[in-house]
Motif scaffolding. Sequence first.
Motif, PDB file in Angstrom:
ATOM      1  N   ASN A 211       0.826  -1.208   0.000  1.00  0.00           N
ATOM      2  CA  ASN A 211       0.000   0.000   0.000  1.00  0.00           C
ATOM      3  C   ASN A 211       0.863   1.261   0.000  1.00  0.00           C
ATOM      4  N   PHE A 282      -1.380  -9.645   2.952  1.00  0.00           N
ATOM      5  CA  PHE A 282      -1.405  -8.327   2.325  1.00  0.00           C
ATOM      6  C   PHE A 282      -1.809  -7.281   3.357  1.00  0.00           C
ATOM      7  N   VAL A 285      -5.097  -3.652   3.204  1.00  0.00           N
ATOM      8  CA  VAL A 285      -5.882  -3.828   1.975  1.00  0.00           C
ATOM      9  C   VAL A 285      -7.009  -2.802   1.884  1.00  0.00           C
ATOM     10  N   ARG A 286      -7.596  -2.442   3.013  1.00  0.00           N
ATOM     11  CA  ARG A 286      -8.671  -1.444   2.998  1.00  0.00           C
ATOM     12  C   ARG A 286      -8.161  -0.107   2.468  1.00  0.00           C
ATOM     13  N   LEU A 294      -5.427  -6.253  -6.952  1.00  0.00           N
ATOM     14  CA  LEU A 294      -5.237  -7.397  -6.059  1.00  0.00           C
ATOM     15  C   LEU A 294      -5.611  -8.706  -6.739  1.00  0.00           C
ATOM     16  N   ALA A 314      -5.708 -11.276   3.351  1.00  0.00           N
ATOM     17  CA  ALA A 314      -5.891  -9.828   3.459  1.00  0.00           C
ATOM     18  C   ALA A 314      -5.912  -9.392   4.919  1.00  0.00           C
ATOM     19  N   HIS A 316      -7.701  -6.582   6.338  1.00  0.00           N
ATOM     20  CA  HIS A 316      -8.703  -5.564   6.018  1.00  0.00           C
ATOM     21  C   HIS A 316      -9.516  -5.360   7.289  1.00  0.00           C
ATOM     22  N   VAL A 323     -13.633  -9.127   0.284  1.00  0.00           N
ATOM     23  CA  VAL A 323     -12.241  -9.146  -0.163  1.00  0.00           C
ATOM     24  C   VAL A 323     -11.762 -10.566  -0.485  1.00  0.00           C
ATOM     25  N   CYS A 333      -9.193 -13.537   4.872  1.00  0.00           N
ATOM     26  CA  CYS A 333      -9.113 -12.225   5.511  1.00  0.00           C
ATOM     27  C   CYS A 333      -8.854 -12.419   7.000  1.00  0.00           C
TER      28      CYS A 333
END
Length: 556
Positions: A211, A282, A285-286, A294, A314, A316, A323, A333
Amino acid sequence: MESLIEFTLFAPRNQGAVLIGSFSNWQEIPMQKGEDGYFRTQIQLKDDIYQYKFRVQTKSPNFAPDEWVDVIDPRATDVNEIEKQALVRVKDGQRIVDTYVWRHDEMPLPDNRELILYEMHVADFTGDGVDPDKRGKYLGVIAKLDYLCKLGINAIELMPINEYPGNYNWGYKVRHFFATESSYGSTEDLKRLIDECHGRGIRVFLDGIYNHTDEECPLMLIDRNYWYYEHMHYPEDPDNYWGPEFNYDNYDEKLNVKPAWKYIGDVVQFWIQEYHIDGIRFDAVRQLANFEFLDWLAKQTKKHGAVKQFYNIAEHIPDTSTVVRPDGPLDACWHESFRYFIIPSICDKSFELEQLKQILDPRKQGYATATNVINYLATHDRQRVLRELGDAGIFDAEAFKRAKLAAVLLMTAMGIPMLWMGEEFGEYQQKSEDVTEPRKITWSLLANSQNHNLFEYYRKLIALRKQNLALQSDSIKFFYENAKDKVLAYSRWDKQDSHVVVVVNFSPLNLSRYEIPDFPTAEYWRDWFGNCEVEAQDDSLVTNLPSYTAKIFVWQ
């Protein structure tokens, strides 16, 4: 013997670039720019290790127009941050990372459904409890692998291991994406760690920070606005701004390339092919907020991972089923809501039965399968369970009893369980508020009876989960609930006739001879903790339920 070695730098909007290095006594070597945006030069080099960097006419707005600045190669696989130099190794006439030979590539590794994840920070995990020369090192993690195997861990998630400034950091502001943190050891040491994990049937996941970057990332110095959003991506959320953010919307029409896509795609390909990693967590992610990118990147990981399974996770927060697959880009997630409702339930702060059912059965939140969620009680970003209990005025034996209740929920809920290092024996240090402040694991706690007992409790729960396919399935049913008594019972099963029942008392009361109606039918059930057979009569089971305790019954 000398060989022709090429140096390249992708800088399509920059006017000029030169190479300087130990091989030229730090004198400038001209580089020619091609129509593809790359500066290139070739020089004759003998087999050896050399230091080098680029000098470029920057396009970044925080410098004078076309000012010449020295930058480390943004694709350097080894970096000396103190000297601000990249290192290149030449052997047999070729650029290489190192000479490590992999030994365990053919070892079978656990399926995603089978995973028991363990999040760790390399330096803090090995800051004590290993030989002095291995503390804070990849080699120290290797020394602890037998401990992790005894616990039952079959996947580790390493907090960021990219090169960062200084010798201690959480690593969430990456400066050098292709280089590993030198204070942890060499590239060979990292490969040896991953190889030794594979030899023990342990998968290795890395924390991927895609990010944002550190302010002194070489890309920032070369051409800031080509790689990054010019302004904050989400100005309405300043608390979640951690540094310059990659611009995944930028498309270079002239070169037909999305520069940030290409760069991070190459980063991921490098780590999979060079270091044989098995998955990526990751980060943010948000905030990254680009599912198209992605989805493309996740497909790249599967392609580069070739025959072995690759797991894309993720972070998130708050967690969301959007996601993850089947409709989202990633496999799983971090299930923040799991912790969000479990911790208050064991700390006497709240008891929200419907929410507890939702996080134990994440299908109620829109998730499709068990592999869509990573359940946890604590992470590097959250307080530890015993710290949460202590802050609620719950200590000693009572705290350990409630920690065990939380452990049962973690290991029997639908989803993949993850431990934050030290949770398994009751580490209670406060979460660090400074990412440069070490929090070494207190391994000496294992000598205490309560801590060791908690470790053994986790070890047995993990063994049950790995041996009993019901706990890896997508099947869960709540067959009894009593909000007044704060009792909840649920069953787990799979197609191979594996069956587990969990009965939980969330109340401060000991419930003697408590009757649980509609108990699943079986000839005999084994009280897994009591190690004795019990029989359900007339479709009900009568049992004692101590306060803040969970019982597990396994179908015989």
